[in-house]
Design a protein around this motif. Structure first.
Motif, PDB file in Angstrom:
ATOM      1  N   MET A 117       0.810  -1.221   0.000  1.00  0.00           N
ATOM      2  CA  MET A 117       0.000   0.000   0.000  1.00  0.00           C
ATOM      3  C   MET A 117       0.842   1.269   0.000  1.00  0.00           C
ATOM      4  O   MET A 117       0.291   2.379  -0.039  1.00  0.00           O
ATOM      5  CB  MET A 117      -0.925   0.003   1.224  1.00  0.00           C
ATOM      6  CG  MET A 117      -2.072  -0.976   1.132  1.00  0.00           C
ATOM      7  SD  MET A 117      -2.929  -1.189   2.715  1.00  0.00           S
ATOM      8  CE  MET A 117      -3.374   0.511   3.114  1.00  0.00           C
ATOM      9  N   GLU A 118       2.141   1.145   0.043  1.00  0.00           N
ATOM     10  CA  GLU A 118       2.996   2.336   0.024  1.00  0.00           C
ATOM     11  C   GLU A 118       2.746   3.147  -1.251  1.00  0.00           C
ATOM     12  O   GLU A 118       2.462   2.577  -2.311  1.00  0.00           O
ATOM     13  CB  GLU A 118       4.464   1.921   0.085  1.00  0.00           C
ATOM     14  CG  GLU A 118       4.920   1.455   1.458  1.00  0.00           C
ATOM     15  CD  GLU A 118       4.851   2.577   2.485  1.00  0.00           C
ATOM     16  OE1 GLU A 118       5.269   3.709   2.179  1.00  0.00           O
ATOM     17  OE2 GLU A 118       4.355   2.315   3.589  1.00  0.00           O
ATOM     18  N   PRO A 119       2.844   4.472  -1.181  1.00  0.00           N
ATOM     19  CA  PRO A 119       2.604   5.285  -2.384  1.00  0.00           C
ATOM     20  C   PRO A 119       3.497   4.891  -3.554  1.00  0.00           C
ATOM     21  O   PRO A 119       3.061   4.911  -4.700  1.00  0.00           O
ATOM     22  CB  PRO A 119       2.911   6.712  -1.906  1.00  0.00           C
ATOM     23  CG  PRO A 119       2.684   6.671  -0.429  1.00  0.00           C
ATOM     24  CD  PRO A 119       3.088   5.294   0.010  1.00  0.00           C
ATOM     25  N   ARG A 120       4.744   4.546  -3.263  1.00  0.00           N
ATOM     26  CA  ARG A 120       5.660   4.108  -4.313  1.00  0.00           C
ATOM     27  C   ARG A 120       6.372   2.828  -3.880  1.00  0.00           C
ATOM     28  O   ARG A 120       7.566   2.834  -3.567  1.00  0.00           O
ATOM     29  CB  ARG A 120       6.692   5.200  -4.612  1.00  0.00           C
ATOM     30  CG  ARG A 120       6.082   6.471  -5.205  1.00  0.00           C
ATOM     31  CD  ARG A 120       7.163   7.498  -5.495  1.00  0.00           C
ATOM     32  NE  ARG A 120       6.589   8.716  -6.064  1.00  0.00           N
ATOM     33  CZ  ARG A 120       7.314   9.791  -6.374  1.00  0.00           C
ATOM     34  NH1 ARG A 120       8.633   9.787  -6.155  1.00  0.00           N
ATOM     35  NH2 ARG A 120       6.724  10.855  -6.893  1.00  0.00           N
ATOM     36  N   PRO A 121       5.642   1.709  -3.863  1.00  0.00           N
ATOM     37  CA  PRO A 121       6.291   0.457  -3.451  1.00  0.00           C
ATOM     38  C   PRO A 121       7.317   0.006  -4.485  1.00  0.00           C
ATOM     39  O   PRO A 121       7.209   0.335  -5.672  1.00  0.00           O
ATOM     40  CB  PRO A 121       5.119  -0.525  -3.379  1.00  0.00           C
ATOM     41  CG  PRO A 121       4.119   0.016  -4.335  1.00  0.00           C
ATOM     42  CD  PRO A 121       4.261   1.512  -4.267  1.00  0.00           C
ATOM     43  N   SER A 122       8.295  -0.739  -4.046  1.00  0.00           N
ATOM     44  CA  SER A 122       9.265  -1.286  -4.984  1.00  0.00           C
ATOM     45  C   SER A 122       8.572  -2.318  -5.870  1.00  0.00           C
ATOM     46  O   SER A 122       7.506  -2.838  -5.546  1.00  0.00           O
ATOM     47  CB  SER A 122      10.425  -1.947  -4.225  1.00  0.00           C
ATOM     48  OG  SER A 122       9.995  -3.147  -3.607  1.00  0.00           O
ATOM     49  N   ARG A 123       9.194  -2.627  -6.992  1.00  0.00           N
ATOM     50  CA  ARG A 123       8.570  -3.573  -7.915  1.00  0.00           C
ATOM     51  C   ARG A 123       8.486  -4.963  -7.313  1.00  0.00           C
ATOM     52  O   ARG A 123       7.701  -5.790  -7.775  1.00  0.00           O
ATOM     53  CB  ARG A 123       9.335  -3.610  -9.236  1.00  0.00           C
ATOM     54  CG  ARG A 123      10.779  -4.079  -9.137  1.00  0.00           C
ATOM     55  CD  ARG A 123      11.496  -3.842 -10.452  1.00  0.00           C
ATOM     56  NE  ARG A 123      12.865  -4.325 -10.434  1.00  0.00           N
ATOM     57  CZ  ARG A 123      13.238  -5.536 -10.830  1.00  0.00           C
ATOM     58  NH1 ARG A 123      12.334  -6.376 -11.291  1.00  0.00           N
ATOM     59  NH2 ARG A 123      14.495  -5.904 -10.778  1.00  0.00           N
ATOM     60  N   TRP A 124       9.283  -5.228  -6.280  1.00  0.00           N
ATOM     61  CA  TRP A 124       9.223  -6.525  -5.613  1.00  0.00           C
ATOM     62  C   TRP A 124       8.060  -6.601  -4.638  1.00  0.00           C
ATOM     63  O   TRP A 124       7.612  -7.689  -4.286  1.00  0.00           O
ATOM     64  CB  TRP A 124      10.535  -6.795  -4.871  1.00  0.00           C
ATOM     65  CG  TRP A 124      11.721  -6.813  -5.767  1.00  0.00           C
ATOM     66  CD1 TRP A 124      12.692  -5.857  -5.880  1.00  0.00           C
ATOM     67  CD2 TRP A 124      12.066  -7.841  -6.707  1.00  0.00           C
ATOM     68  NE1 TRP A 124      13.624  -6.210  -6.823  1.00  0.00           N
ATOM     69  CE2 TRP A 124      13.268  -7.431  -7.347  1.00  0.00           C
ATOM     70  CE3 TRP A 124      11.485  -9.065  -7.072  1.00  0.00           C
ATOM     71  CZ2 TRP A 124      13.885  -8.193  -8.330  1.00  0.00           C
ATOM     72  CZ3 TRP A 124      12.101  -9.821  -8.060  1.00  0.00           C
ATOM     73  CH2 TRP A 124      13.288  -9.390  -8.676  1.00  0.00           C
TER      74      TRP A 124
END
Length: 214
Positions: A117-124
């Motif tokens: 749910m992070e605004p910009r999560p890592s692709r993993w």
């Protein structure tokens, strides 16, 4: 919980997190069927975990939430490790396993979804955006409806793993096989029943809801 208001909502959520495992433990101690664990009192901790996700953003600056956000990855791994240990080491029908397995799986899922749910999560970590995850979401109702019936179909064929001293392997095979069959049945239901039924709505005209103006 609806009458508690925002100030007492977190206390109600925590009460559900404690009450549901106690309910499952009591059922197991009394010798009740594991199917009774699926009644509403037995799954309130999972529902409460969903409520915690709803509180994740508004409460992110609170001390407890800051700690959780900092250690989410560790919480996820520890919760999943505890779940696997319970499945491998404790009797599946025993009171400790019935009370605690769902708890640690809930903790794992809470941390995993919170990370996504992070605004910009890592692709993993952005696994919710993956095509496979989105499709599982589409057929999830079928998985929910049918998965509880699958173990009764496969358990008669897995007992030999117990007789040769491999109960942990039986549980792993049972989980993987039941998951695959449940997804397969849900996929069949989606394509044969649900999608055609949803297309029927195109044959009907619905009046538009009136727009409310100040």
């Amino acid at each position: 919980m609806l009458a508690a208001g925002r100030t007492r909502l977190l206390a109600c959520v925590l009460a559900c997190l404690l009450a549901a495992p106690a309910y499952r433990f009591g059922l197991a101690t009394a010798g009740a069927s594991p199917f009774k664990d699926l009644l509403l009192p037995g799954v309130m901790d999972s529902l409460a975990t969903g409520a915690l996700l709803a509180l994740d953003r508004p409460q992110a600056t609170a001390p407890g939430w800051r700690w959780f956000h900092r250690w989410r990855a560790a919480v996820m791994l520890a919760g999943f490790a505890a779940f696997l240990a319970i499945q491998a080491l404790l009797p599946h029908e025993g009171a400790p396993a019935r009370a605690l397995s769902r708890c640690f799986l809930d903790v794992t899922c809470l941390a995993l979804v919170s990370l996504a749910m992070e605004p910009r999560p890592s692709r993993w970590l952005d696994w919710l955006a993956a095509p496979v995850s989105r499709h599982i979401g589409r057929i999830s109702y079928g998985i929910y409806v049918f998965h509880n019936f699958v173990p009764a179909l496969i358990d008669p064929y897995l007992w030999r793993l117990d007789t040769i001293g491999l109960p942990a392997l039986r549980r792993l095979v049972r989980f993987l096989l039941a998951s695959a069959i449940s997804i397969g049945i849900a996929e069949f239901s989606w394509r044969v029943l649900e999608q055609p039924a949803m297309r029927l709505k195109e044959r009907f005209r619905f009046a538009k809801a009136p727009v409310l103006r100040d």
